[in-house]
Structures are given as C-alpha cells and as structure tokens.
Enzyme design. Sequence first.
Site, PDB file in Angstrom:
ATOM      1  NE  ARG A 267       7.444  -1.149   1.718  1.00 35.68           N
ATOM      2  CZ  ARG A 267       6.962  -0.313   2.642  1.00 35.68           C
ATOM      3  NH1 ARG A 267       7.772   0.519   3.261  1.00 35.68           N
ATOM      4  NH2 ARG A 267       5.691  -0.322   2.945  1.00 35.68           N
TER       5      ARG A 267
ATOM      6  NE  ARG B 119       3.757  -7.560  -0.251  1.00 31.57           N
ATOM      7  CZ  ARG B 119       3.280  -6.774   0.704  1.00 31.57           C
ATOM      8  NH1 ARG B 119       2.274  -7.156   1.442  1.00 31.57           N
ATOM      9  NH2 ARG B 119       3.814  -5.604   0.904  1.00 31.57           N
TER      10      ARG B 119
ATOM     11  NE  ARG C  60       3.521   2.993   7.235  1.00 27.42           N
ATOM     12  CZ  ARG C  60       3.305   2.025   6.360  1.00 27.42           C
ATOM     13  NH1 ARG C  60       2.084   1.561   6.176  1.00 27.42           N
ATOM     14  NH2 ARG C  60       4.300   1.538   5.657  1.00 27.42           N
TER      15      ARG C  60
ATOM     16  NE  ARG D 124       6.099  -0.816   7.918  1.00 27.95           N
ATOM     17  CZ  ARG D 124       5.197  -1.276   7.044  1.00 27.95           C
ATOM     18  NH1 ARG D 124       3.917  -1.245   7.343  1.00 27.95           N
ATOM     19  NH2 ARG D 124       5.576  -1.773   5.886  1.00 27.95           N
TER      20      ARG D 124
ATOM     21  CE  LYS E 286      -1.156  -3.598   1.034  1.00 32.98           C
ATOM     22  NZ  LYS E 286      -0.339  -2.432   0.639  1.00 32.98           N
TER      23      LYS E 286
HETATM   24  P1  AP5 Z   1      -1.365   2.353   5.263  1.00 37.99           P
HETATM   25  O1  AP5 Z   1      -2.824   2.101   5.465  1.00 37.99           O
HETATM   26  O2  AP5 Z   1      -0.444   1.992   6.384  1.00 37.99           O
HETATM   27  O3  AP5 Z   1      -0.912   1.704   3.868  1.00 37.99           O
HETATM   28  P2  AP5 Z   1      -0.667   0.195   3.464  1.00 37.99           P
HETATM   29  O4  AP5 Z   1      -1.246   0.002   2.084  1.00 37.99           O
HETATM   30  O5  AP5 Z   1      -1.132  -0.744   4.535  1.00 37.99           O
HETATM   31  O6  AP5 Z   1       0.899   0.246   3.348  1.00 37.99           O
HETATM   32  P3  AP5 Z   1       2.039  -0.742   3.853  1.00 37.99           P
HETATM   33  O7  AP5 Z   1       3.323   0.030   3.719  1.00 37.99           O
HETATM   34  O8  AP5 Z   1       1.752  -1.313   5.197  1.00 37.99           O
HETATM   35  O9  AP5 Z   1       1.935  -1.835   2.780  1.00 37.99           O
HETATM   36  P4  AP5 Z   1       3.012  -2.779   2.368  1.00 37.99           P
HETATM   37  O10 AP5 Z   1       2.196  -3.676   1.507  1.00 37.99           O
HETATM   38  O11 AP5 Z   1       4.216  -2.221   1.711  1.00 37.99           O
HETATM   39  O12 AP5 Z   1       3.608  -3.338   3.751  1.00 37.99           O
HETATM   40  P5  AP5 Z   1       3.305  -4.649   4.588  1.00 37.99           P
HETATM   41  O13 AP5 Z   1       3.302  -4.280   6.007  1.00 37.99           O
HETATM   42  O14 AP5 Z   1       2.155  -5.418   4.020  1.00 37.99           O
HETATM   43  O15 AP5 Z   1      -1.167   3.893   4.886  1.00 37.99           O
HETATM   44  C1  AP5 Z   1       0.124   4.445   4.727  1.00 37.99           C
HETATM   45  C2  AP5 Z   1       0.150   5.873   5.300  1.00 37.99           C
HETATM   46  O16 AP5 Z   1      -0.724   6.716   4.553  1.00 37.99           O
HETATM   47  C3  AP5 Z   1      -0.335   5.954   6.764  1.00 37.99           C
HETATM   48  O17 AP5 Z   1       0.427   6.919   7.428  1.00 37.99           O
HETATM   49  C4  AP5 Z   1      -1.797   6.389   6.656  1.00 37.99           C
HETATM   50  O18 AP5 Z   1      -2.172   7.133   7.780  1.00 37.99           O
HETATM   51  C5  AP5 Z   1      -1.754   7.249   5.392  1.00 37.99           C
HETATM   52  N1  AP5 Z   1      -2.971   7.138   4.573  1.00 37.99           N
HETATM   53  C6  AP5 Z   1      -3.621   5.979   4.221  1.00 37.99           C
HETATM   54  N2  AP5 Z   1      -4.669   6.260   3.424  1.00 37.99           N
HETATM   55  C7  AP5 Z   1      -4.681   7.612   3.277  1.00 37.99           C
HETATM   56  C8  AP5 Z   1      -5.525   8.512   2.543  1.00 37.99           C
HETATM   57  N3  AP5 Z   1      -6.561   8.076   1.809  1.00 37.99           N
HETATM   58  N4  AP5 Z   1      -5.238   9.831   2.603  1.00 37.99           N
HETATM   59  C9  AP5 Z   1      -4.185  10.292   3.305  1.00 37.99           C
HETATM   60  N5  AP5 Z   1      -3.361   9.495   4.022  1.00 37.99           N
HETATM   61  C10 AP5 Z   1      -3.605   8.166   4.006  1.00 37.99           C
HETATM   62  O19 AP5 Z   1       4.608  -5.527   4.258  1.00 37.99           O
HETATM   63  C11 AP5 Z   1       5.883  -5.162   4.743  1.00 37.99           C
HETATM   64  C12 AP5 Z   1       6.914  -6.177   4.259  1.00 37.99           C
HETATM   65  O20 AP5 Z   1       6.575  -7.495   4.766  1.00 37.99           O
HETATM   66  C13 AP5 Z   1       6.998  -6.372   2.731  1.00 37.99           C
HETATM   67  O21 AP5 Z   1       7.824  -5.417   2.128  1.00 37.99           O
HETATM   68  C14 AP5 Z   1       7.559  -7.801   2.655  1.00 37.99           C
HETATM   69  O22 AP5 Z   1       8.941  -7.830   2.914  1.00 37.99           O
HETATM   70  C15 AP5 Z   1       6.858  -8.510   3.809  1.00 37.99           C
HETATM   71  N6  AP5 Z   1       5.600  -9.152   3.400  1.00 37.99           N
HETATM   72  C16 AP5 Z   1       4.348  -8.828   3.848  1.00 37.99           C
HETATM   73  N7  AP5 Z   1       3.429  -9.620   3.258  1.00 37.99           N
HETATM   74  C17 AP5 Z   1       4.107 -10.459   2.436  1.00 37.99           C
HETATM   75  C18 AP5 Z   1       3.700 -11.483   1.533  1.00 37.99           C
HETATM   76  N8  AP5 Z   1       2.396 -11.817   1.369  1.00 37.99           N
HETATM   77  N9  AP5 Z   1       4.652 -12.127   0.831  1.00 37.99           N
HETATM   78  C19 AP5 Z   1       5.959 -11.814   0.980  1.00 37.99           C
HETATM   79  N10 AP5 Z   1       6.422 -10.852   1.800  1.00 37.99           N
HETATM   80  C20 AP5 Z   1       5.482 -10.167   2.524  1.00 37.99           C
END
Ligand code: AP5
Length: 224
Positions: free
Chosen positions: A169, A86, A125, A158, A13
Amino acid sequence: MRIVLLGAPGAGKGTHCKRIADRYGLVHLSSGDILRRERAGGTELGKKAQSYMDAGALVPDDLIVEMMTGAIRQAAAGYVLDGFPRTVNQADVLDQALAAQGTGIDMILNLRVDDSVVVERITGRRSCPQCGAVYHVKNMPPKVADVCDRDGTPLVQRPDDTEEVVRHRLETYYRQTEPVVDYYRAGHAVDDIDANGDADVVAEVIFRRVDPPAKKGPGRRGKK
Ligand code: AP5
C-alpha cells in the site's frame, strides 16, 4: 467547508477526519469506509473492489469516481474527504465536478508521516465492525482489550493491515497518490502537517489551521 485530507496509509486520515467532522459539523466521507460497507453488503461494487483492496492496490478510477461524486453531491453543505482523491485523474475529475456545481475545495491538509511509523500504526490498528471506531493496540487501546468502548462489539483487524500488504500500500501511495499533492500544489494552498506525533497534538495543529477559515464562514479559500 469542503476539506480534503491527504496522507499515506496510517497517516491518521480516518482518526482526524472523524475529529474534524465532529468539531465543524461536516460529513466524513471516507472512500475506504464506503468500499468496506459495499463489501459487507455483498454489492456488485463491493465484489469488484475486494481483490484490489486485499492486495493493497487501488480500485479502478471509474468505480471510485462514480461512488464518491454521488456521496459528495449528497453532502454538498460541507464535508471532509478521506482517501479520495487518490490519483491525479480522480483529483481532476473532482475539480471538474465541483466547478460544474459552482463550488470548490476550501482547504487541503497533507498529513506527513514516516514509513516506519506507518507500519507500526497499521499492523496495530483494530476497528469496530459495528460503529467504525478505530483503536490501536498500543497508542489508542480500548478500555477493555479487543472490545469496542462504544458498543461492546469485538474488534477486528482489517484484512489489508498485514505488514506485507501495508508495504505494498505504501508503494502504491508513493507511485499513484503522492503526485496528487503536487497536482494540488499547482493551484491550491496545501497545508503540510507533521503527523508523526501523538494524535491529540496532531489534532491541535489541525484545529489551529481550520478554526480561522471555519469562523469566517462560506467561501472558497483553498485557491491560490
Ligand atoms: P488511521 O486514522 O486509521 O489512518 P488512515 O490514514 O485513515 O489509514 P488507512 O489505512 O485507513 O488509510 P488507507 O488510505 O490505506 O486506507 P483506506 O481505508 O482509505 O490510523 C491508523 C492507526 O494508527 C489507527 O490504529 C490509529 O488509532 C493510529 N493512529 C492514528 N494517528 C495516530 C497518532 N498520531 N499517534 C498514534 N497512533 C495513531 O483504503 C483502503 C483500500 O481501499 C485501498 O488500499 C484501496 O484498495 C481502496 N481505496 C480507497 N480509496 C480509494 C480511492 N480513492 N481510489 C482507489 N482505491 C481506493
């Protein structure tokens, strides 16, 4: 345009929202990034969110909804949402807030990825605490190991990117966030995208879907 990017942790994402924002001139609104900035700044919201994030659980809806509706109001001209909504409740509140502004979501993209790929991506990552650039130790390594290409800052992992927390997660995703996809399917067109492949290939697929409506200009396209 107003785009929502859905997908499990590690689906890409953040990676693809950055590319979409650059290509179409949109604001990238990542709930995770905003929460991490609040934590780094030691704010009340950051302190309240910390324990949920570190455990791989969701931060309570009331905190998130206030934070994100405020950010969306400021980016009303066009944005891509990453990590929000979410829960079905968050999606419902977002729909109501947008309806009150006379707008709505134009496009919903759902990145689909296998669980085994998620674990490998998340544990590998690394990110830049200065500019937010995201790397992967194998798939997208920086030019110099452990250092950001853009500003030379040492990269960090992270705290919620351990295998144990990632598995939690994922459970949280299937229990609380996957139902958001069905919520949207009931009233919107949702584009499923296979996000298991190489990031450049996935980006091309995304651009092929977004280019035509982006060229058409403003208007609500996501409603069935
Ligand atoms: P990356 O692009 O970073 O993946 P992502 O989908 O953004 O993953 P996140 O871990 O950031 O998502 P998340 O939803 O768990 O965390 P968030 O920060 O939103 O890619 C991941 C890795 O893969 C990278 O190293 C990248 O280089 C590599 N990669 C990507 N695409 C690739 C490909 N095609 N091929 C090869 N490699 C690739 O949330 C964190 C925390 O915040 C949550 O757990 C929760 O506690 C809280 N939170 C956030 N939003 C909310 C909400 N709306 N409601 C409640 N709590 C929330």
